[in-house]
Write a protein that holds these residues in place. Structure first.
Motif, PDB file in Angstrom:
ATOM      1  N   ARG A   1       0.827  -1.206   0.000  1.00 24.37           N
ATOM      2  CA  ARG A   1       0.000   0.000   0.000  1.00 24.37           C
ATOM      3  C   ARG A   1       0.859   1.253   0.000  1.00 24.37           C
ATOM      4  NH1 ARG A   1      -1.571   3.756   3.270  1.00 24.37           N
ATOM      5  NH2 ARG A   1      -0.395   2.865   5.025  1.00 24.37           N
ATOM      6  N   ARG A   2       1.896   1.264   0.841  1.00 20.41           N
ATOM      7  CA  ARG A   2       2.788   2.426   0.895  1.00 20.41           C
ATOM      8  C   ARG A   2       3.497   2.638  -0.441  1.00 20.41           C
ATOM      9  NH1 ARG A   2       4.637   0.116   5.739  1.00 20.41           N
ATOM     10  NH2 ARG A   2       6.675  -0.210   4.783  1.00 20.41           N
ATOM     11  N   TRP A   3       3.923   1.553  -1.057  1.00 17.80           N
ATOM     12  CA  TRP A   3       4.610   1.660  -2.345  1.00 17.80           C
ATOM     13  C   TRP A   3       3.669   2.265  -3.396  1.00 17.80           C
ATOM     14  CZ3 TRP A   3       9.433   0.929  -4.421  1.00 17.80           C
ATOM     15  CH2 TRP A   3       9.499   0.935  -5.817  1.00 17.80           C
ATOM     16  N   GLN A   4       2.472   1.757  -3.473  1.00 18.45           N
ATOM     17  CA  GLN A   4       1.534   2.231  -4.481  1.00 18.45           C
ATOM     18  C   GLN A   4       1.173   3.695  -4.274  1.00 18.45           C
ATOM     19  OE1 GLN A   4      -1.430  -0.840  -3.886  1.00 18.45           O
ATOM     20  NE2 GLN A   4      -0.798  -1.917  -5.747  1.00 18.45           N
ATOM     21  N   GLN A   5       1.184   4.151  -3.032  1.00 22.17           N
ATOM     22  CA  GLN A   5       0.924   5.563  -2.764  1.00 22.17           C
ATOM     23  C   GLN A   5       2.112   6.437  -3.151  1.00 22.17           C
ATOM     24  OE1 GLN A   5      -0.058   5.482   1.427  1.00 22.17           O
ATOM     25  NE2 GLN A   5      -2.273   5.337   1.027  1.00 22.17           N
ATOM     26  N   ALA A   6       3.307   5.871  -3.065  1.00 17.02           N
ATOM     27  CA  ALA A   6       4.512   6.662  -3.288  1.00 17.02           C
ATOM     28  C   ALA A   6       4.966   6.694  -4.744  1.00 17.02           C
ATOM     29  CB  ALA A   6       5.656   6.128  -2.412  1.00 17.02           C
ATOM     30  N   VAL A   7       4.743   5.614  -5.484  1.00 20.18           N
ATOM     31  CA  VAL A   7       5.315   5.511  -6.827  1.00 20.18           C
ATOM     32  C   VAL A   7       4.512   6.343  -7.827  1.00 20.18           C
ATOM     33  CG1 VAL A   7       3.992   3.421  -7.434  1.00 20.18           C
ATOM     34  CG2 VAL A   7       6.224   3.856  -8.515  1.00 20.18           C
ATOM     35  N   PRO A   8       5.161   7.190  -8.603  1.00 21.92           N
ATOM     36  CA  PRO A   8       4.430   8.048  -9.544  1.00 21.92           C
ATOM     37  C   PRO A   8       3.607   7.278 -10.570  1.00 21.92           C
ATOM     38  CG  PRO A   8       6.645   8.892  -9.217  1.00 21.92           C
ATOM     39  CD  PRO A   8       6.597   7.552  -8.529  1.00 21.92           C
ATOM     40  N   THR A   9       4.063   6.107 -10.987  1.00 24.55           N
ATOM     41  CA  THR A   9       3.331   5.337 -11.994  1.00 24.55           C
ATOM     42  C   THR A   9       2.189   4.530 -11.406  1.00 24.55           C
ATOM     43  OG1 THR A   9       5.054   3.646 -11.786  1.00 24.55           O
ATOM     44  CG2 THR A   9       5.233   5.183 -13.629  1.00 24.55           C
ATOM     45  N   GLY A  10       2.086   4.490 -10.075  1.00 22.98           N
ATOM     46  CA  GLY A  10       0.914   3.929  -9.421  1.00 22.98           C
ATOM     47  C   GLY A  10       0.797   2.426  -9.363  1.00 22.98           C
ATOM     48  N   ARG A  11       1.876   1.695  -9.626  1.00 25.15           N
ATOM     49  CA  ARG A  11       1.768   0.235  -9.587  1.00 25.15           C
ATOM     50  C   ARG A  11       3.086  -0.387  -9.149  1.00 25.15           C
ATOM     51  NH1 ARG A  11       4.566  -2.306 -13.734  1.00 25.15           N
ATOM     52  NH2 ARG A  11       4.863  -1.155 -15.707  1.00 25.15           N
ATOM     53  N   LEU A  12       3.009  -1.676  -8.814  1.00 23.98           N
ATOM     54  CA  LEU A  12       4.207  -2.454  -8.567  1.00 23.98           C
ATOM     55  C   LEU A  12       4.899  -2.752  -9.896  1.00 23.98           C
ATOM     56  CD1 LEU A  12       2.875  -5.150  -6.047  1.00 23.98           C
ATOM     57  CD2 LEU A  12       3.973  -2.974  -5.525  1.00 23.98           C
ATOM     58  N   GLY A  13       6.181  -3.062  -9.813  1.00 22.47           N
ATOM     59  CA  GLY A  13       6.886  -3.484 -11.009  1.00 22.47           C
ATOM     60  C   GLY A  13       6.546  -4.912 -11.366  1.00 22.47           C
ATOM     61  N   ARG A  14       6.862  -5.278 -12.586  1.00 16.71           N
ATOM     62  CA  ARG A  14       6.686  -6.651 -13.062  1.00 16.71           C
ATOM     63  C   ARG A  14       8.052  -7.191 -13.486  1.00 16.71           C
ATOM     64  NH1 ARG A  14       2.916  -3.649 -16.427  1.00 16.71           N
ATOM     65  NH2 ARG A  14       0.842  -3.579 -15.430  1.00 16.71           N
TER      66      ARG A  14
END
Length: 263
Positions: free
Chosen positions: A214-227
């Motif tokens: 949740r924290r990552w998704q709030q912080a990352v400008p692209t809005g998602r986890l990496g693949r």
């Protein structure tokens, strides 16, 4: 080929690549993307024979060429053996090495033993050193065509997380090893770079670490986890002719999270 393979693009036609730790996760993604780009791929694994075999089968079923090679990369002789086996399988040719294998334990720094520290260093740094040295030595042999070495580092090389002291330090060492290797192997026609991923999604991650995701998704400008494919595409680029004048570089693949202000 589509999906996790990506479209065929021919960027690596004629290349033979060794991808370490290629049975699952990021390594699997790299191996499949290299095959989609036209490379023959040696799929290294340590213990999971089934997972490595699945990657090889996927590549073969899609018209590519692959082989699974087992080795314990914490042992120098095993590093040298698997590099040699990959080259022999490629009829004496190895053009690309991706040092992806590694470990990421979670442990508080107070109370960590030297043995526990060394276990991470051996898996994440010493293996990179030994595999890189062995692969670079092939350049002097008849038919030696090694062009590119890519280490998988991490944004934790610059932004450590709690309980990852040994991991973060090892990835910082990997980045500096690549820069040093770029300096010394460049005159021999070998480029050495790193790819530093951010948080890469894997099965069960959201359930195991919901607050962190949740924290990552709030912080990352692209809005998602990496693949895994995001990292793999960067590795294909660095091994391709399009990166012929890129060496000693750390390519950050983190959706822009490192650009976020920390104050």
């Amino acid at each position: 080929m589509t999906g996790e393979f990506g479209p065929r693009n021919g960027l690596l036609d004629g290349q033979v690549a060794l991808v370490t730790g290629a049975g699952g996760g990021i390594g699997r993604g790299i191996a499949l993307r290299f095959a989609a780009a036209g490379a023959a791929v040696a799929v290294h694994f340590r213990t999971n024979t089934e997972a490595a075999g699945e990657v090889v089968a996927l590549i073969a079923d899609s018209g590519g060429r692959a082989v699974a090679l087992r080795a314990d990369l914490t042992v120098e002789a095993e590093c040298r053996r698997v590099v040699r086996e990959a080259a022999d399988w490629g009829d004496g040719v190895l053009t690309a090495l991706v040092n992806n294998a590694g470990v990421q334990p979670v442990q508080e720094l107070p109370g960590m033993t030297v043995a526990e520290w060394r276990a991470v260093v051996d898996a994440n740094v010493s293996s990179v050193f030994a595999c890189t040295q062995a692969a670079a030595e092939l350049r002097s042999e008849p038919g030696g065509r090694l062009r590119s070495i890519t280490h998988i580092a991490s944004i934790e090389a610059m932004h450590p997380a709690p309980h990852h002291a040994h991991y973060a330090a090892s990835k910082a060492a990997v980045v500096m090893h690549a820069r040093s290797a770029a300096l010394e192997y460049g005159p021999h026609g070998i480029r050495v770079n790193t790819v530093s991923p951010g948080l890469i999604d894997r099965e069960g991650l959201t359930q195991a670490w919901p607050e962190g995701v949740r924290r990552w998704q709030q912080a990352v400008p692209t809005g998602r986890l990496g693949r895994p494919e995001d990292v793999a595409d960067a590795c294909v680029f660095l091994a391709s002719p399009m990166a012929s004048w890129i060496t000693g570089h750390d390519l950050v693949v983190d959706g822009g999270v490192s650009a976020r202000p920390t104050w």
